[in-house]
Design a protein around this motif. Structure first.
Motif, PDB file in Angstrom:
ATOM      1  N   ARG A 184       0.507   6.477  -1.180  1.00  0.00           N
ATOM      2  CA  ARG A 184      -0.142   5.532  -0.278  1.00  0.00           C
ATOM      3  C   ARG A 184      -1.533   5.216  -0.788  1.00  0.00           C
ATOM      4  O   ARG A 184      -2.262   6.105  -1.224  1.00  0.00           O
ATOM      5  N   THR A 243      -5.059   4.030   0.483  1.00  0.00           N
ATOM      6  CA  THR A 243      -5.781   3.940   1.750  1.00  0.00           C
ATOM      7  C   THR A 243      -6.651   2.685   1.785  1.00  0.00           C
ATOM      8  O   THR A 243      -6.871   2.032   0.768  1.00  0.00           O
ATOM      9  N   ARG A 244      -7.193   2.379   2.960  1.00  0.00           N
ATOM     10  CA  ARG A 244      -8.109   1.237   3.099  1.00  0.00           C
ATOM     11  C   ARG A 244      -9.353   1.429   2.257  1.00  0.00           C
ATOM     12  O   ARG A 244      -9.980   0.469   1.834  1.00  0.00           O
ATOM     13  N   ASN A 270       0.803  -1.222   0.000  1.00  0.00           N
ATOM     14  CA  ASN A 270       0.000   0.000   0.000  1.00  0.00           C
ATOM     15  C   ASN A 270       0.839   1.276   0.000  1.00  0.00           C
ATOM     16  O   ASN A 270       0.288   2.359   0.119  1.00  0.00           O
ATOM     17  N   GLN A 271       2.183   1.148  -0.156  1.00  0.00           N
ATOM     18  CA  GLN A 271       3.022   2.338  -0.180  1.00  0.00           C
ATOM     19  C   GLN A 271       4.145   2.200  -1.206  1.00  0.00           C
ATOM     20  O   GLN A 271       4.642   1.104  -1.456  1.00  0.00           O
TER      21      GLN A 271
END
Length: 58
Positions: A47, A49-50, A33-34
């Motif tokens: 990033r 995000t969820r 995620n990054q």
């Protein structure tokens, strides 16, 4: 994970948007995620995000 699309020569009548390079965010983050993106001497963090949104910070 999907492979990057090969570069193509623009055809007459194609929109400017179709000529902009396109990258999958999950490929840039290698499934995480990054990712770090470097421009000149500056390092930026990308990033995911969820909620599935993208955030780019310095």
């Amino acid at each position: 994970m999907t492979a990057a699309r090969p570069a193509e020569f623009p055809r007459p009548g194609t929109s400017a948007l179709s000529r902009i390079p396109q990258h999958e965010a999950t490929t840039l983050t290698r499934g995480g995620n990054q990712a770090l993106i470097v421009l000149d001497d500056q390092v930026y963090q990308l990033r995911i995000t969820r909620a599935g949104k993208l955030i780019l910070t310095k």
